[in-house]
Design a protein around this motif. Sequence first.
Motif, PDB file in Angstrom:
ATOM      1  N   ARG A 188       0.829  -1.203   0.000  1.00 36.47           N
ATOM      2  CA  ARG A 188       0.000   0.000   0.000  1.00 36.47           C
ATOM      3  C   ARG A 188       0.867   1.258   0.000  1.00 36.47           C
ATOM      4  NH1 ARG A 188      -5.555   0.803   3.052  1.00 36.47           N
ATOM      5  NH2 ARG A 188      -5.881   3.031   2.747  1.00 36.47           N
ATOM      6  N   ASP A 189       1.916   1.281   0.840  1.00 41.46           N
ATOM      7  CA  ASP A 189       2.793   2.447   0.897  1.00 41.46           C
ATOM      8  C   ASP A 189       3.613   2.584  -0.381  1.00 41.46           C
ATOM      9  OD1 ASP A 189       1.849   3.074   3.399  1.00 41.46           O
ATOM     10  OD2 ASP A 189       3.546   2.188   4.482  1.00 41.46           O
ATOM     11  N   ALA A 192       1.477   4.204  -2.895  1.00 39.80           N
ATOM     12  CA  ALA A 192       1.353   5.643  -2.623  1.00 39.80           C
ATOM     13  C   ALA A 192       2.578   6.401  -3.120  1.00 39.80           C
ATOM     14  CB  ALA A 192       1.151   5.877  -1.128  1.00 39.80           C
ATOM     15  N   GLN A 248     -10.783   1.493  -5.584  1.00 34.13           N
ATOM     16  CA  GLN A 248      -9.950   1.010  -4.479  1.00 34.13           C
ATOM     17  C   GLN A 248      -8.698   1.881  -4.382  1.00 34.13           C
ATOM     18  OE1 GLN A 248     -10.003  -3.139  -6.228  1.00 34.13           O
ATOM     19  NE2 GLN A 248     -10.240  -3.670  -4.062  1.00 34.13           N
ATOM     20  N   GLU A 250      -6.363   2.170  -2.325  1.00 37.61           N
ATOM     21  CA  GLU A 250      -5.126   1.533  -1.877  1.00 37.61           C
ATOM     22  C   GLU A 250      -4.374   0.859  -3.026  1.00 37.61           C
ATOM     23  OE1 GLU A 250      -8.415  -1.522  -1.410  1.00 37.61           O
ATOM     24  OE2 GLU A 250      -8.143   0.638  -1.044  1.00 37.61           O
ATOM     25  N   THR A 251      -5.053   0.648  -4.157  1.00 42.80           N
ATOM     26  CA  THR A 251      -4.395   0.015  -5.303  1.00 42.80           C
ATOM     27  C   THR A 251      -3.923   1.048  -6.334  1.00 42.80           C
ATOM     28  OG1 THR A 251      -6.438  -0.257  -6.600  1.00 42.80           O
ATOM     29  CG2 THR A 251      -5.877  -2.011  -5.018  1.00 42.80           C
TER      30      THR A 251
END
Length: 280
Positions: A188-189, A192, A248, A250-251
């Motif tokens: 996830r990070d 980002a 989504q 986070e993707t």
Amino acid sequence: MRWKQGRRSSNVDDRRGRKRVPGGAKLGGGAIIIALVAAVLFGQDPLVVLQQLSSGTSSTQTQASAPRSPAEDQAAEFSRVVLADTEDVWNRLFAQSGSRYQEPVLVLYTDVTNTACGVGQAASGPFYCPGDNQLYIDLGFLGELKRLGAPGDFAFAYVIAHEVGHHVQNLIGVARQVHTEKQRSSQRDANALQVKMELQADCFAGLWAHHAQQQRQILEAGDVEEGLSAAAAVGDDRLQRAAGRRVQPETFTHGTSEQRMQWFRRGLETGSVDACNTFR
């Protein structure tokens, strides 16, 4: 966009018509769908997915291609002009900071080509390979831009300038720093961080347009809107909705449509490298 009187770059490797097919066979539509779904839903690089699907065979063969159309040849000529224009802008900006800009090579290809980053597939869209400092574009992507609702020559110019932005990130060390940080981050990070990379490249594309307009008055009525439409068309949220899936965040690996337009606009309005610090 006013471009026909512009300088043509010599840093173009025109491979159109030289199809290099992994294992002697072209990957089918099913493989392309898998790659695009992986990119939209799971934040994976479609180029990497296609390379994995084509692994296990190392031989290549050349296939004959269809004759080039006048429209495609004009698009290739346009690409040379835009690349030259990015060279002029970034050479000047690097010189002002006391450093030297290393100009990238633009590779125009058909369907499949070899790169220092593996097998390049048109299905993955335009991309930059830091391994050889080259931008890769199959001109068939112009049709995809139109399908996504982003027609026009300046929309295509934005795409080229965005990939050049990734080259700039490679030269100034941002790409290396992000790669190192992603290695010790959660998925996830890491996603980002990749979003910040993409948004900075969008800002650098706007920065190019700012300086090119100041120096050569390249913009015509509607060009800015074309660039913003292109940025919006490739937002992660829009692509996920178009795929019939729920959004989504986070993707995400490229940012929302609004974010991409925002950062392109920031570069266009300020013309400042400092203003493009998406990591701040």
